[in-house]
Scaffold this active site. Structure first.
Site, PDB file in Angstrom:
ATOM      1  N   TYR A   1      30.607  14.728  32.353  1.00 51.80           N
ATOM      2  CA  TYR A   1      30.133  14.372  31.015  1.00 51.80           C
ATOM      3  C   TYR A   1      30.976  15.107  29.987  1.00 51.80           C
ATOM      4  CZ  TYR A   1      27.030  13.860  26.991  1.00 51.80           C
ATOM      5  OH  TYR A   1      26.515  13.570  25.754  1.00 51.80           O
TER       6      TYR A   1
ATOM      7  N   TYR B   1      30.411   3.764  28.287  1.00 57.30           N
ATOM      8  CA  TYR B   1      29.740   5.057  28.119  1.00 57.30           C
ATOM      9  C   TYR B   1      28.383   5.027  28.815  1.00 57.30           C
ATOM     10  CZ  TYR B   1      28.800   9.434  25.576  1.00 57.30           C
ATOM     11  OH  TYR B   1      28.561  10.744  25.235  1.00 57.30           O
TER      12      TYR B   1
END
Length: 388
Positions: free
Chosen positions: A341, A297
């Protein structure tokens, strides 16, 4: 307690379908529409129909309720529905929840989804604008008056301490940005397709909150992503190679807050990621050397380095050198800095593609993918593997 011993979830469920909308800055349609498109695409990919679905999982921050998505997508009765808290930290936990439901017989086919107009609508990167009184808000209240108003400012505190402790310069963070954008440049689905960057580009990008530059911060995206989870047994009869859930975990550290855990014993690591890492290694019986590709991430580059260190791929302070050495194929879709995202859900899809052998940046012989979720908050992780 499972935090001290292996769990038995591994090998009982698999991701069998992935689907997404295009990734853009202005989708031109509702978040519900994005969710339904992604769910439909994932079911088509799995060779299943809405009638097969009896479970849905999403994030607490999602605006499209499970029953509304079910109605709009043509899904009938639900025996399982769940939401995971803590923003991007929920990503891998949605698959964990789905796998738990499937393994226990509570549901047969569970779809995990995430959809938002995060650029054209609500912009998470703008930070705290207005907030109802909550215990979480009280924790933020200690930091907002000092000007720490945005996610970038919260991460900058830890990033600055990391650089000071290990005698590093901000350029070390650029290693992550360069790798992500290199992969995104070859990914037609990525927003930054065809747009690689160099370390010099990173160093020339403007400051956002020192020591973070523009190219250390993930983009904002409109889009949707969905994943289909079912049993390993059922997966054998479906058209795509399954990505088996080898291990799944959630983790929160001591003195954990949402992005502002500044009163812990140290700021140079991510204890919540350490909890996840220990459980994934413990339950899978694997070690860092067994991982073929890492999907970490990357909302902010410093936390990618800290994740590598927490998982034991390298020592404290060595994450930048590890990335620079290309010691592990990393974020082969382009990550959230380069592709989109989507609170990490698109990263899980890339891990599935690596297991299937269909990634545009395919790692030869990839049999095990590590995926992580948002850090700085209570988080989650997965190891997906071939087989079934």
């Amino acid at each position: 307690m499972s935090i001290r011993r292996p769990d038995t979830l591994g090998g009982k469920a698999a991701v069998v379908g992935i689907g997404a909308t295009e990734f853009s800055k202005n989708s031109g349609r509702s978040e519900l529409k994005l969710a339904v498109e992604a769910v439909g695409a994932a079911l088509d990919d799995a060779g299943l129909t809405p009638a097969d679905v009896d479970g849905l999982v999403t994030f607490t921050m999602d605006t499209s309720p499970e029953i509304t998505v079910a109605q709009a997508a043509g899904i009938g009765e639900l025996s399982f529905f769940s939401r995971i808290h803590y923003g991007g930290g929920a990503a891998c936990a949605t698959v964990q929840q789905a796998a738990l439901a499937v393994a226990s017989g509570v549901a047969d086919v569970v779809v995990c989804y995430r959809a938002f107009n995060e650029r054209s609508g609500r912009r998470f990167g703008s930070g705290v604008q207005r907030r109802e009184p909550t215990a979480e808000g009280a924790a933020l209240g200690w930091n907002l008056p000092a000007g720490l108003l945005t996610p970038a400012s919260w991460v900058a505190m830890a990033a600055q301490r990391y650089l000071h402790t290990y005698g590093l310069e901000p350029e070390v963070f650029g290693q992550v940005a360069v790798v992500d954008r290199r992969h995104a440049a070859r990914n037609p689905a990525a927003y930054f397709h065809g747009q690689p960057i160099t370390l010099a580009d990173h160093a020339a990008s403007r400051w956002i909150v020192e020591p973070l530059r523009l190219l250390d911060c993930c983009q904002e995206t409109d889009g949707g992503q969905a994943l289909v989870v079912t049993s390993v047994e059922r997966a054998r009869d479906l058209p795509r190679p399954p990505a088996v859930v080898v291990a799944a975990a959630q983790g929160a550290g001591r003195s954990q807050e949402q992005m502002t855990s500044f009163y812990r014993d140290g700021l140079t690591g991510l204890p919540e990621t350490g909890v996840v890492a220990r459980q994934l290694w413990r339950s899978s019986g694997l070690a860092p050397a067994d991982i073929d590709v890492g999907i970490l991430y990357d909302h902010f580059t410093p936390f990618v380095l800290m994740q590598l260190e927490e998982f034991g791929f390298c020592g404290p302070g060595e994450g930048g050198a590890f990335v620079a050495a290309d010691a592990l194929p990393l974020n082969t879709h382009g990550g959230q800095l380069g592709e989109a995202y989507l609170h990490g859900m698109n990263g899980i899809a890339e891990a599935v593609r690596q297991i299937r052998g269909t990634s545009v940046n395919q790692v030869a012989g990839a049999a095990r993918s590590l995926v992580t979720a948002g850090t700085g908050v209570p988080t989650s992780g997965l190891i997906l593997g071939a087989g079934g």
